[in-house]
Design an enzyme around this catalytic site. Structure first.
Site, PDB file in Angstrom:
ATOM      1  N   HIS A  62      27.085 121.713  30.333  1.00  0.00           N
ATOM      2  CA  HIS A  62      28.303 122.206  30.991  1.00  0.00           C
ATOM      3  C   HIS A  62      28.445 123.703  30.784  1.00  0.00           C
ATOM      4  CE1 HIS A  62      29.683 117.850  30.455  1.00  0.00           C
ATOM      5  NE2 HIS A  62      29.633 118.062  31.748  1.00  0.00           N
ATOM      6  N   HIS A  63      27.340 124.385  30.519  1.00  0.00           N
ATOM      7  CA  HIS A  63      27.459 125.825  30.227  1.00  0.00           C
ATOM      8  C   HIS A  63      27.814 126.622  31.464  1.00  0.00           C
ATOM      9  CE1 HIS A  63      23.392 126.945  31.805  1.00  0.00           C
ATOM     10  NE2 HIS A  63      23.327 125.637  31.767  1.00  0.00           N
ATOM     11  N   LYS A  68      24.645 119.979  38.538  1.00  0.00           N
ATOM     12  CA  LYS A  68      23.883 119.783  39.772  1.00  0.00           C
ATOM     13  C   LYS A  68      22.647 118.944  39.514  1.00  0.00           C
ATOM     14  CE  LYS A  68      23.368 121.009  44.123  1.00  0.00           C
ATOM     15  NZ  LYS A  68      23.083 119.581  44.388  1.00  0.00           N
ATOM     16  N   LYS A  92      15.662 123.894  34.884  1.00  0.00           N
ATOM     17  CA  LYS A  92      15.232 124.318  36.213  1.00  0.00           C
ATOM     18  C   LYS A  92      16.208 125.360  36.790  1.00  0.00           C
ATOM     19  CE  LYS A  92      14.024 120.645  38.512  1.00  0.00           C
ATOM     20  NZ  LYS A  92      13.850 119.507  39.447  1.00  0.00           N
ATOM     21  N   LYS A 104      21.994 114.420  36.686  1.00  0.00           N
ATOM     22  CA  LYS A 104      21.172 113.549  37.522  1.00  0.00           C
ATOM     23  C   LYS A 104      21.865 112.201  37.656  1.00  0.00           C
ATOM     24  CE  LYS A 104      17.041 113.875  39.481  1.00  0.00           C
ATOM     25  NZ  LYS A 104      16.384 115.151  39.818  1.00  0.00           N
ATOM     26  N   THR A 192      11.781 121.905  48.824  1.00  0.00           N
ATOM     27  CA  THR A 192      11.042 121.670  47.570  1.00  0.00           C
ATOM     28  C   THR A 192       9.552 121.911  47.806  1.00  0.00           C
ATOM     29  OG1 THR A 192      12.717 120.038  46.998  1.00  0.00           O
ATOM     30  CG2 THR A 192      10.754 120.071  45.631  1.00  0.00           C
ATOM     31  N   ASN A 231       8.915 113.284  51.006  1.00  0.00           N
ATOM     32  CA  ASN A 231       9.372 114.571  51.526  1.00  0.00           C
ATOM     33  C   ASN A 231       8.667 115.748  50.826  1.00  0.00           C
ATOM     34  OD1 ASN A 231      11.007 116.494  52.865  1.00  0.00           O
ATOM     35  ND2 ASN A 231      12.375 116.531  51.109  1.00  0.00           N
ATOM     36  N   SER A 360      19.704 124.034  47.716  1.00  0.00           N
ATOM     37  CA  SER A 360      20.994 123.345  47.541  1.00  0.00           C
ATOM     38  C   SER A 360      22.078 124.357  47.182  1.00  0.00           C
ATOM     39  CB  SER A 360      20.905 122.319  46.418  1.00  0.00           C
ATOM     40  OG  SER A 360      20.354 121.118  46.885  1.00  0.00           O
TER      41      SER A 360
HETATM   42  N1  GLU Z   1      16.441 116.195  43.254  1.00  0.00           N
HETATM   43  C1  GLU Z   1      16.006 117.548  43.345  1.00  0.00           C
HETATM   44  C2  GLU Z   1      15.445 118.005  42.021  1.00  0.00           C
HETATM   45  O1  GLU Z   1      14.980 117.218  41.222  1.00  0.00           O
HETATM   46  C3  GLU Z   1      17.068 118.462  43.941  1.00  0.00           C
HETATM   47  C4  GLU Z   1      18.333 118.618  43.160  1.00  0.00           C
HETATM   48  C5  GLU Z   1      19.427 119.399  43.883  1.00  0.00           C
HETATM   49  O2  GLU Z   1      19.201 119.905  44.961  1.00  0.00           O
HETATM   50  O3  GLU Z   1      20.515 119.460  43.305  1.00  0.00           O
HETATM   51  O4  GLU Z   1      15.354 119.160  41.729  1.00  0.00           O
END
Ligand code: GLU
Length: 469
Positions: A62-63, A68, A92, A104, A192, A231, A360
């Site tokens: 939560h920094h 996301k 990431k 996630k 991606t 994808n 995103s």
């Molecule tokens: N599921 C993708 C990932 O592992 C995208 C996550 C996103 O766009 O929030 O990076």
């Protein structure tokens, strides 16, 4: 297959990198832990039966806010996996300078076993469970597609959210990866795969790195194997092919094929659509087992499906010089060690597949600003360019025509801006990780260097925020 669970493997990589940083052990511990875990069960009527569905949402950190990360639909979804994937999202986002914390989600179902109507019911119910516990919202936690989900599911999520929270002006930003007609951004679908391509292209352009691997620089002529044609795998293969690489092997769960002169990715996809399988593609030869593709002769191996496909058993047989982790966690820690010893370069997941979350971020910004990228400047830029080109033509007495003229005059469309933002992000991240690695030769591999970059960024965030008394 491995001595480590998936989250255990992430923790191990973290610890390996933490020794190359100077953070207080308390800060390191806080970064490493999953902050909030929501495990739920809810009933859904499937046919005339009531099915109890198991699902998760994990907020690793939560920094920064919002959190996301994607939502996965697969039978293999479990708490350890969702925790590991959430942690990877934290690192990431930090590496590619996307100002989000990691999260996630997952639902333990085989989506192929349900009709679209049933999947819609499951997805909408999952979304309302998230809303009830305040686990979703444009400033709280923003899901996205992952394995087994796509634009369709994101459209159901945004519709459920905006129906239950009417009048919330930024409501469209509660989820990304939406169809363009529902507030999505152009360029998200291929993001991606394109990010994987940009990241690897940057590595392939580095003379010292390529010299060490005994490979010529550049994408042109490289022999590439892609495992997984969802994808991410499909787009990665497509961009490599378009830039002159040879796709020599492709693998899916039903089988794998190869051709040392190159397989045409579009034709393979067409064949698979018609026949329901990659196998017996007219321009290719079948492998006996789909895992054989991982061990074939090539320059770059790109696992683009699920975790743990390369482990202590098959890693010694891998012949690629570079492994590009398009999937999350495709290598076990045992495989990592084998590759480090063998001098094989592993380009790690938590930065290489960050193209999805980067775009995103662009989609979320678009939703908050309520305007399409390029809308304000496209015409202005074109008018200005016409004017400048006209003046140059008058001064030189020469005229520019055709494609060249189009290129010069062209004002940016949304997709141009998104792609160029992604390209910049991936190039910068690659260089930053390589610089850290170069400055500290004790760092054993690129994954550890990437973790060092991530830990330093998240650590700075925590240190500057202070710890709540
Ligand atoms: N599921 C993708 C990932 O592992 C995208 C996550 C996103 O766009 O929030 O990076």
């Amino acid at each position: 297959m491995s001595d480590y669970s998936f989250f255990g493997a992430v923790e191990k990589s973290f610890d390996k990198a933490a020794q190359f940083t100077t953070w207080d052990p308390g800060i390191l511990e806080q970064i490493k832990q999953c902050n909030a875990v929501y495990r739920m069960h809810f009933p859904v009527k499937i046919g005339d039966k009531i099915e109890v569905i198991k699902a998760y949402r994990v907020q690793h950190s939560h920094h920064k806010l919002p959190c996301k990360g994607g939502i996965r639909f697969a039978l293999s979804v479990n708490l350890d996996e969702v925790m590991a994937l959430a942690a990877l999202m934290t690192y990431k986002c930090a590496i590619v300078n996307v100002p989000f914390a990691g999260a996630k989600g997952g639902i333990t179902i085989d989506p192929k076993k349900y009709t679209p109507y049933e999947l819609e019911k499951i997805t909408r119910r999952y979304t309302s469970e998230l809303i009830k516990k305040n686990f979703i919202g444009p400033g709280i936690d923003v899901p996205a597609p992952d394995y087994g989900t796509g634009e369709r599911e994101m459209a159901w999520i945004v519709d459920t959210y905006t129906s239950m929270r009417p009048g919330e002006i930024d409501g469209l930003g509660c989820v990304t990866g939406k169809p363009v007609t529902q507030g999505g951004v152009r360029g998200r679908r291929e993001a991606t795969g394109l990010g994987v391509f940009f990241g690897l292209r940057e590595v392939l352009s580095m003379h010292e790195v390529m010299d060490k691997l005994g490979l010529p620089v550049g994408v042109e002529g490289k022999r590439v194997v892609v495992q997984g044609l969802g994808n991410v795998g499909y787009h990665t293969a497509k961009f490599f092919q378009e830039h002159g690489a040879k796709i020599v092997g492709l693998s899916e769960y039903e089988g794998a094929i190869y051709n040392m002169d190159g397989l045409d990715i579009e034709k393979v996809i067409e064949h698979r659509k018609n026949k329901g399988s990659l196998l017996n593609f007219p321009g290719g030869t079948n492998f006996a087992k789909n895992t054989d593709a991982l061990e074939m002769e090539c320059d770059i191996l790109i696992p683009a499906a699920l975790e743990n496909v390369i482990n202590g058993q098959n890693a010694p047989n891998v012949k690629a010089k570079i492994i590009g982790e398009a999937a999350n966690g495709p290598l076990t820690p045992e495989a990592d060690e084998i590759f480090a010893k063998r001098g094989i370069l592993v380009v790690p997941d938590m930065y290489l597949n960050a193209g999805g979350v980067t775009v995103s971020y662009f989609e979320w910004l678009k939703n908050l600003s309520h305007v399409r990228y390029g809308r304000m400047e496209k015409r202005f830029t074109e008018n200005l360019n016409t004017h400048i080109l006209g003046s140059i033509e008058d001064l030189t007495g020469k005229r520019v025509d055709g494609k060249e003229k189009e290129l010069i005059l062209h004002g940016p469309e949304e997709v141009d801006l998104v792609r160029s933002g992604l390209e910049e992000t991936m190039i910068t991240a690659t260089r930053e990780i390589m610089d850290v690695w170069k400055k500290n030769p004790q760092i054993p591999d690129m994954r550890t260097a990437a973790y060092v970059v991530a830990i330093n960024k998240v650590g700075t965030s925590y240190a500057e925020l202070g710890i709540f008394p």
